[in-house]
Design a protein around this motif. Structure first.
Motif, PDB file in Angstrom:
ATOM      1  N   GLY A 131       0.842  10.768   1.984  1.00 17.25           N
ATOM      2  CA  GLY A 131       0.018   9.582   1.768  1.00 17.25           C
ATOM      3  C   GLY A 131       0.279   8.413   2.683  1.00 17.25           C
ATOM      4  O   GLY A 131      -0.570   7.527   2.801  1.00 17.25           O
ATOM      5  N   HIS A 152      -3.075   7.387 -15.809  1.00 14.61           N
ATOM      6  CA  HIS A 152      -2.286   8.462 -15.196  1.00 14.61           C
ATOM      7  C   HIS A 152      -1.002   8.613 -16.001  1.00 14.61           C
ATOM      8  O   HIS A 152      -0.422   7.607 -16.438  1.00 14.61           O
ATOM      9  CB  HIS A 152      -1.968   8.130 -13.735  1.00 14.61           C
ATOM     10  CG  HIS A 152      -1.390   9.263 -12.957  1.00 14.61           C
ATOM     11  ND1 HIS A 152      -0.039   9.566 -12.977  1.00 14.61           N
ATOM     12  CD2 HIS A 152      -1.972  10.189 -12.150  1.00 14.61           C
ATOM     13  CE1 HIS A 152       0.173  10.619 -12.195  1.00 14.61           C
ATOM     14  NE2 HIS A 152      -0.973  11.018 -11.689  1.00 14.61           N
ATOM     15  N   ASN A 175      -3.004   7.022   4.076  1.00 17.46           N
ATOM     16  CA  ASN A 175      -4.191   7.849   3.844  1.00 17.46           C
ATOM     17  C   ASN A 175      -5.165   7.063   2.961  1.00 17.46           C
ATOM     18  O   ASN A 175      -4.819   6.689   1.828  1.00 17.46           O
ATOM     19  CB  ASN A 175      -3.772   9.154   3.154  1.00 17.46           C
ATOM     20  CG  ASN A 175      -4.928  10.115   2.947  1.00 17.46           C
ATOM     21  OD1 ASN A 175      -6.087   9.725   2.885  1.00 17.46           O
ATOM     22  ND2 ASN A 175      -4.614  11.391   2.814  1.00 17.46           N
ATOM     23  N   ASN A 177      -7.471   7.927   1.193  1.00 20.97           N
ATOM     24  CA  ASN A 177      -7.920   8.664   0.006  1.00 20.97           C
ATOM     25  C   ASN A 177      -6.916   8.655  -1.140  1.00 20.97           C
ATOM     26  O   ASN A 177      -7.204   9.198  -2.209  1.00 20.97           O
ATOM     27  CB  ASN A 177      -8.236  10.109   0.384  1.00 20.97           C
ATOM     28  CG  ASN A 177      -9.393  10.209   1.359  1.00 20.97           C
ATOM     29  OD1 ASN A 177     -10.401   9.530   1.222  1.00 20.97           O
ATOM     30  ND2 ASN A 177      -9.241  11.045   2.378  1.00 20.97           N
ATOM     31  N   ILE A 178      -5.732   8.044  -0.933  1.00 23.35           N
ATOM     32  CA  ILE A 178      -4.780   7.994  -2.041  1.00 23.35           C
ATOM     33  C   ILE A 178      -5.330   7.091  -3.143  1.00 23.35           C
ATOM     34  O   ILE A 178      -6.083   6.148  -2.889  1.00 23.35           O
ATOM     35  CB  ILE A 178      -3.391   7.498  -1.594  1.00 23.35           C
ATOM     36  CG1 ILE A 178      -3.460   6.064  -1.051  1.00 23.35           C
ATOM     37  CG2 ILE A 178      -2.787   8.453  -0.593  1.00 23.35           C
ATOM     38  CD1 ILE A 178      -2.101   5.438  -0.788  1.00 23.35           C
ATOM     39  N   LYS A 179      -4.921   7.389  -4.365  1.00 28.06           N
ATOM     40  CA  LYS A 179      -5.314   6.587  -5.524  1.00 28.06           C
ATOM     41  C   LYS A 179      -4.088   5.807  -5.980  1.00 28.06           C
ATOM     42  O   LYS A 179      -3.129   6.376  -6.506  1.00 28.06           O
ATOM     43  CB  LYS A 179      -5.853   7.486  -6.629  1.00 28.06           C
ATOM     44  CG  LYS A 179      -7.106   8.247  -6.194  1.00 28.06           C
ATOM     45  CD  LYS A 179      -7.608   9.187  -7.266  1.00 28.06           C
ATOM     46  CE  LYS A 179      -8.845   9.933  -6.783  1.00 28.06           C
ATOM     47  NZ  LYS A 179      -9.362  10.898  -7.800  1.00 28.06           N
ATOM     48  N   TRP A 203       1.436   6.287  -5.919  1.00 26.14           N
ATOM     49  CA  TRP A 203       0.050   6.758  -5.824  1.00 26.14           C
ATOM     50  C   TRP A 203      -0.025   8.257  -6.106  1.00 26.14           C
ATOM     51  O   TRP A 203       1.000   8.943  -6.216  1.00 26.14           O
ATOM     52  CB  TRP A 203      -0.544   6.442  -4.458  1.00 26.14           C
ATOM     53  CG  TRP A 203       0.189   7.016  -3.271  1.00 26.14           C
ATOM     54  CD1 TRP A 203       0.198   8.320  -2.817  1.00 26.14           C
ATOM     55  CD2 TRP A 203       1.027   6.300  -2.347  1.00 26.14           C
ATOM     56  NE1 TRP A 203       0.960   8.453  -1.686  1.00 26.14           N
ATOM     57  CE2 TRP A 203       1.487   7.238  -1.374  1.00 26.14           C
ATOM     58  CE3 TRP A 203       1.419   4.962  -2.245  1.00 26.14           C
ATOM     59  CZ2 TRP A 203       2.331   6.859  -0.318  1.00 26.14           C
ATOM     60  CZ3 TRP A 203       2.261   4.605  -1.199  1.00 26.14           C
ATOM     61  CH2 TRP A 203       2.701   5.542  -0.252  1.00 26.14           C
ATOM     62  N   TYR A 204      -1.245   8.750  -6.191  1.00 29.30           N
ATOM     63  CA  TYR A 204      -1.473  10.187  -6.325  1.00 29.30           C
ATOM     64  C   TYR A 204      -2.783  10.524  -5.637  1.00 29.30           C
ATOM     65  O   TYR A 204      -3.602   9.650  -5.353  1.00 29.30           O
ATOM     66  CB  TYR A 204      -1.509  10.616  -7.802  1.00 29.30           C
ATOM     67  CG  TYR A 204      -2.776  10.242  -8.532  1.00 29.30           C
ATOM     68  CD1 TYR A 204      -3.780  11.196  -8.773  1.00 29.30           C
ATOM     69  CD2 TYR A 204      -3.004   8.948  -8.993  1.00 29.30           C
ATOM     70  CE1 TYR A 204      -4.947  10.865  -9.447  1.00 29.30           C
ATOM     71  CE2 TYR A 204      -4.160   8.609  -9.667  1.00 29.30           C
ATOM     72  CZ  TYR A 204      -5.129   9.566  -9.888  1.00 29.30           C
ATOM     73  OH  TYR A 204      -6.294   9.231 -10.548  1.00 29.30           O
ATOM     74  N   HIS A 205      -2.999  11.788  -5.379  1.00 28.91           N
ATOM     75  CA  HIS A 205      -4.289  12.257  -4.872  1.00 28.91           C
ATOM     76  C   HIS A 205      -4.296  13.778  -4.846  1.00 28.91           C
ATOM     77  O   HIS A 205      -3.243  14.430  -4.969  1.00 28.91           O
ATOM     78  CB  HIS A 205      -4.603  11.684  -3.475  1.00 28.91           C
ATOM     79  CG  HIS A 205      -3.706  12.149  -2.371  1.00 28.91           C
ATOM     80  ND1 HIS A 205      -4.171  12.444  -1.105  1.00 28.91           N
ATOM     81  CD2 HIS A 205      -2.364  12.363  -2.307  1.00 28.91           C
ATOM     82  CE1 HIS A 205      -3.176  12.804  -0.317  1.00 28.91           C
ATOM     83  NE2 HIS A 205      -2.068  12.774  -1.027  1.00 28.91           N
ATOM     84  N   GLU A 206      -5.478  14.338  -4.705  1.00 30.66           N
ATOM     85  CA  GLU A 206      -5.617  15.762  -4.446  1.00 30.66           C
ATOM     86  C   GLU A 206      -5.750  15.940  -2.942  1.00 30.66           C
ATOM     87  O   GLU A 206      -6.441  15.171  -2.277  1.00 30.66           O
ATOM     88  CB  GLU A 206      -6.843  16.319  -5.168  1.00 30.66           C
ATOM     89  CG  GLU A 206      -6.718  16.280  -6.680  1.00 30.66           C
ATOM     90  CD  GLU A 206      -7.898  16.932  -7.380  1.00 30.66           C
ATOM     91  OE1 GLU A 206      -8.809  17.414  -6.681  1.00 30.66           O
ATOM     92  OE2 GLU A 206      -7.899  16.946  -8.623  1.00 30.66           O
ATOM     93  N   PHE A 207      -5.065  16.959  -2.428  1.00 27.47           N
ATOM     94  CA  PHE A 207      -5.061  17.154  -0.972  1.00 27.47           C
ATOM     95  C   PHE A 207      -4.953  18.636  -0.634  1.00 27.47           C
ATOM     96  O   PHE A 207      -4.047  19.325  -1.125  1.00 27.47           O
ATOM     97  CB  PHE A 207      -3.901  16.384  -0.336  1.00 27.47           C
ATOM     98  CG  PHE A 207      -3.766  16.620   1.144  1.00 27.47           C
ATOM     99  CD1 PHE A 207      -4.653  16.022   2.036  1.00 27.47           C
ATOM    100  CD2 PHE A 207      -2.788  17.472   1.637  1.00 27.47           C
ATOM    101  CE1 PHE A 207      -4.548  16.265   3.401  1.00 27.47           C
ATOM    102  CE2 PHE A 207      -2.665  17.713   3.002  1.00 27.47           C
ATOM    103  CZ  PHE A 207      -3.561  17.104   3.884  1.00 27.47           C
ATOM    104  N   ARG A 211      -2.047  19.056  -5.536  1.00 22.28           N
ATOM    105  CA  ARG A 211      -1.944  17.737  -6.159  1.00 22.28           C
ATOM    106  C   ARG A 211      -0.655  17.061  -5.689  1.00 22.28           C
ATOM    107  O   ARG A 211       0.400  17.706  -5.611  1.00 22.28           O
ATOM    108  CB  ARG A 211      -1.924  17.858  -7.690  1.00 22.28           C
ATOM    109  CG  ARG A 211      -3.212  18.400  -8.273  1.00 22.28           C
ATOM    110  CD  ARG A 211      -3.043  18.725  -9.748  1.00 22.28           C
ATOM    111  NE  ARG A 211      -2.013  19.740  -9.948  1.00 22.28           N
ATOM    112  CZ  ARG A 211      -2.214  21.049  -9.808  1.00 22.28           C
ATOM    113  NH1 ARG A 211      -3.416  21.496  -9.455  1.00 22.28           N
ATOM    114  NH2 ARG A 211      -1.230  21.912 -10.003  1.00 22.28           N
TER     115      ARG A 211
END
Length: 247
Positions: A131, A152, A175, A177-179, A203-207, A211
C-alpha cells in the motif's frame, strides 16, 4: 459417576477437543515472517510472541520463520495469511517473489506490521500490495489518531479519537486504492516531512485476488502489551484470513 465427576469429564473432553482443533489449524493458519535485511526492530520478538498468544486465544495456528526459503508454492499453500512482522530491506529472491505472488493470487491474505512498508523497494508489485513505502519518521511521540472507518474488524472497538505513542511513519508511493482506517492528526505532534491532512496509519484493500491489511503501529515494545492494539491487529488478521466485512 457423580455429577461433579461428570462435569469435570465433560470439561476435560472439551479442552482436548479445542486443543486438537487448534493443532489441526483451528479457524485458519498464519505464517509470521520476520526476516530483516535492513534496520531490525527490537520489538520483533514481542510481536511474534503476541501473535502466538492471539492464536491460542482465538484458536488459529501460528508458524514463525525468518527463512525466506519457506516461500515456495508447496509451503505457502499450507497457510491462509502471511504476517510480515516488521520486515525490512530486500528479503526475497525471484523464485520466492513468484511464490508470494501466487499465494496472493490464490485468494489468500497478507498482513503488514510497521516496517513492512520499509521492505522490497525495488519490487513494484510489493509496493502496490502493501500500500505504500516508508518515507521518514520523527522521534517517538504522542499524537491523536483518528479512526475514519469503523466498519472493519480492526477498528470496531476503537474510539473515534485516541492518544497513541509510537514511532510515527510517513509514506511515499501510496496506492490510491487503499481504504484508510486510521489517520494521524499532524497538528498534534511534530512530523518529520509531513503528509498533511491525509496521513494514513492503518488501511486495507483487495489486491491481485487477495486481501491486505496494514498497520504502521507496533514500533515500541509497550504496544505489544496494549489490549486495544492487539484487538486491532487480530481484526486485521481475521479480515485477511476470512475476508468478512459487514454489509
Amino acid at each position: 459417576m457423580n455429577l461433579k465427576s461428570t462435569f469435570l469429564t465433560l470439561i476435560l473432553a472439551l479442552l482436548v477437543s479445542v486443543a486438537s482443533y487448534a493443532q489441526q489449524g483451528g479457524q485458519f493458519r498464519v505464517l509470521v515472517f520476520s526476516k530483516t535485511a535492513g534496520f531490525r526492530h527490537q520489538s520483533i520478538p514481542n510481536g511474534v510472541l503476541a501473535i502466538k498468544k492471539l492464536g491460542e486465544k482465538h484458536v488459529f495456528s501460528v508458524h514463525t520463520t525468518e527463512d525466506a526459503n519457506h516461500f515456495t508454492d508447496e509451503n505457502l499453500a499450507r497457510y491462509d495469511v502471511i504476517v510480515l512482522m516488521s520486515t525490512t530491506g530486500t528479503i526475497f529472491n525471484e523464485a520466492q517473489k513468484a511464490a508470494f505472488q501466487k499465494f496472493v493470487q490464490s485468494g489468500k491474505g497478507v498482513v503488514g506490521v510497521h516496517s513492512a512498508t520499509d521492505t522490497e523497494y525495488e519490487w513494484p508489485w510489493y509496493n502496490q500490495l502493501i500500500g505504500a513505502y516508508f518515507l521518514a519518521h520523527p522521534r517517538n511521540q504522542t499524537l491523536r489518531l483518528q479512526v475514519v472507518d469503523k466498519n472493519h474488524p480492526s477498528t470496531w472497538h476503537l474510539p473515534e479519537n485516541f492518544l497513541w505513542t509510537d514511532e510515527l511513519y510517513e509514506f511515499r508511493n501510496v496506492n490510491p486504492n487503499i481504504k484508510v482506517l486510521i489517520n494521524a492528526d499532524e497538528t498534534t505532534y511534530e512530523p518529520a516531512k509531513a503528509m498533511g491532512a491525509n496521513h494514513p496509519m492503518a488501511w486495507y484493500h483487495e489486491f491481485d485476488g487477495g486481501r491486505v491489511f496494514y498497520t504502521a503501529l507496533g514500533h515500541v515494545d509497550a504496544v505489544w502489551e496494549d489490549a486495544d492494539f492487539l484487538k486491532h491487529l487480530y481484526g486485521g488478521i481475521w479480515y485477511a484470513a476470512k475476508g468478512k466485512l459487514p454489509k
